[in-house]
Write an enzyme that holds these catalytic residues in place. Structure first.
Site, PDB file in Angstrom:
ATOM      1  N   HIS A  85       0.836  -1.200   0.000  1.00 59.50           N
ATOM      2  CA  HIS A  85       0.000   0.000   0.000  1.00 59.50           C
ATOM      3  C   HIS A  85       0.875   1.256   0.000  1.00 59.50           C
ATOM      4  CE1 HIS A  85      -2.820   2.835   2.250  1.00 59.50           C
ATOM      5  NE2 HIS A  85      -3.498   2.513   1.177  1.00 59.50           N
ATOM      6  N   HIS A 103      -0.912  10.319  -3.167  1.00 61.04           N
ATOM      7  CA  HIS A 103      -2.188   9.832  -2.648  1.00 61.04           C
ATOM      8  C   HIS A 103      -3.285  10.880  -2.711  1.00 61.04           C
ATOM      9  CE1 HIS A 103      -5.180   8.994   0.551  1.00 61.04           C
ATOM     10  NE2 HIS A 103      -5.121   7.797   0.019  1.00 61.04           N
TER      11      HIS A 103
HETATM   12 CA    CA Z   1      -4.873   4.005  -2.820  1.00 62.62          CA
END
Ligand code: CA
Length: 329
Positions: free
Chosen positions: A27, A69
Site C-alpha cells: 500500500h 495519494h
Molecule cells: Ca490508494
C-alpha cells in the site's frame, strides 16, 4: 440438523485445505517504513516480497500522471516552503496547479496533518530529500527489477478523484489508459489491477473506455465524500449484485469485513463471498488493528475464514512473514 452437519464438514474441510495465498499488495509502497510512494518505499516493498505495488495517481498541470495519494500536496511535501504563493483560496496546495518540473523541486516526507504533526509518530521522521515520481518512472523501476530477478511483481494503480479532475478540465482515466497502452499493460492477463472509488467511473472505464486490465471497485464510506457513489447501498446484497455485474474485484475496508469490536465476520463479507467476488481489503497497519484481535489473529480471520484474495498492507514484510509461516505449517 442435516444441513448443520454438512455445514460443519464444509467448514472443517475449509480449515485444513491448502492455503490459497492472497496477494500481498504494498500500500503506497512499504509506507510503514519509508514515506509513501517514494522510490525507496517501492524498492523496500519489492525486496520484502510484495506481489503488487500500489501507485495512487493524480494529474499535474501539464497532464503528467504523478504518484501521490492526495490531490493536495500540503501534508506530504515541503510545497509551502518552496512555492509559498501558490495556495488556492482554501489555503491548500494542489498538485494539478504545478507542472511536473515544479513538482520535481519538492521533497516528500512522512505524512502529517494540516498542523504539521506526524500522523504515525513511529514512522520515518528524518528530513530526507525524497522526490515525487511519475507513473511511468515507477513502471520502469519495477520492470527493471523484474527483469533482473525473474519475478513478476505487478502494478496496482488507483485513479484518484476522477470527478474532481473532470471539474478541473482533465480526464484522468483517459490519461491512465494511455500510459497503460503505451506500456502494453491494458490486458486482462497483465500483472496489473486498476482501482477506483468511483462506481460510475469504474463502469465508464469498462464500458466506454474499454479498459481490458483487471478492475477493482474500492468501497469506502459515504462520510468521506470520496465520490458520489453510495457505499452504504453498495454494501447491501442488492448493491453487491450491481457491483458483480461490472467487476469481480472489490476493495473494501478491513472494517467492512470484520467487526473491529467483536472480531466477528460481517454480513457484508458473507454476501461478497456468496457472490464469489474477489476481495482485496485495505489497509493492514500495525497502528490500527482491531480492538480484540492481534495482528496474526486478524490475518487468520481474513485468510482462513473470509479467504481474501489480496491484502493492502503498509507493512509488506509482516504479511509476507505471516504467509510464509502458513506455508511451512
Ligand atoms: Ca490508494
Amino acid at each position: 440438523m442435516f444441513l448443520k452437519l454438512i455445514y460443519f464438514v464444509f467448514m472443517l474441510s475449509f480449515s485444513v485445505c491448502a492455503l490459497a495465498k492472497p496477494l500481498i499488495i504494498a500500500h503506497r509502497g512499504a509506507s510503514g517504513y519509508i514515506p509513501e510512494h517514494t522510490l525507496p518505499a517501492l524498492a523496500y516493498a519489492y525486496a520484502a516480497g510484495a506481489d503488487y505495488i500500489e501507485q495512487d495517481l493524480v494529474l499535474s498541470k501539464d497532464d503528467q500522471l504523478v504518484v501521490l495519494h492526495d490531490i493536495h500536496l500540503d501534508t506530504v511535501s515541503n510545497v509551502a516552503q518552496v512555492f509559498p504563493s501558490r495556495r488556492r483560496s482554501d489555503g491548500r496546495f494542489y498538485a494539478i496547479d504545478f507542472t511536473l518540473a515544479e513538482l520535481k523541486q519538492l521533497h516528500l516526507h512522512e505524512r502529517t496533518n494540516l498542523k504539521g504533526e506526524a500522523v504515525f509518530k513511529n514512522r520515518y521522521q528524518a528530513n530526507t530529500e525524497f522526490k515525487i515520481t511519475t507513473f511511468a518512472e515507477q513502471i520502469a523501476f519495477i520492470a527493471q527489477l523484474n527483469r533482473q530477478t525473474g519475478r513478476k511483481v505487478g502494478l496496482y494503480p488507483e485513479i484518484k478523484s476522477p470527478f474532481w479532475h473532470k471539474e478541473q478540465g482533465k480526464d484522468i482515466s483517459k490519461a491512465v489508459i494511455k500510459v497503460l497502452r503505451q506500456h502494453n499493460l491494458d490486458k486482462v492477463d497483465a500483472e496489473i489491477y486498476v482501482q477506483c472509488f468511483d462506481f460510475n467511473e469504474v463502469k465508464r472505464l469498462k464500458n466506454e473506455l474499454n479498459l481490458k486490465a483487471k478492475l477493482v471497485l474500492l468501497i469506502g464510506e459515504n462520510s468521506w465524500q470520496e465520490s458520489d457513489t453510495d457505499y452504504d447501498f453498495l454494501r447491501t446484497p442488492a448493491g453487491l449484485k450491481q457491483v458483480a455485474k461490472v467487476t469481480q474485484f472489490i476493495g473494501p475496508r478491513i472494517e467492512h469485513l470484520i467487526d473491529f469490536n467483536s472480531g466477528q465476520i460481517t454480513d457484508f463479507a458473507k454476501s461478497a463471498k456468496a457472490l464469489n467476488l474477489k476481495i482485496h481489503p485495505y489497509t493492514h497497519r500495525v497502528e490500527t488493528l482491531p480492538v480484540n484481535l492481534s495482528q496474526n489473529d486478524m490475518f487468520d480471520v481474513l485468510v482462513y475464514q473470509i479467504e481474501i484474495n489480496g491484502l493492502f498492507t503498509d507493512f509488506t514484510d509482516k504479511f509476507f512473514k505471516y504467509l510464509s509461516a502458513q506455508e511451512n505449517k
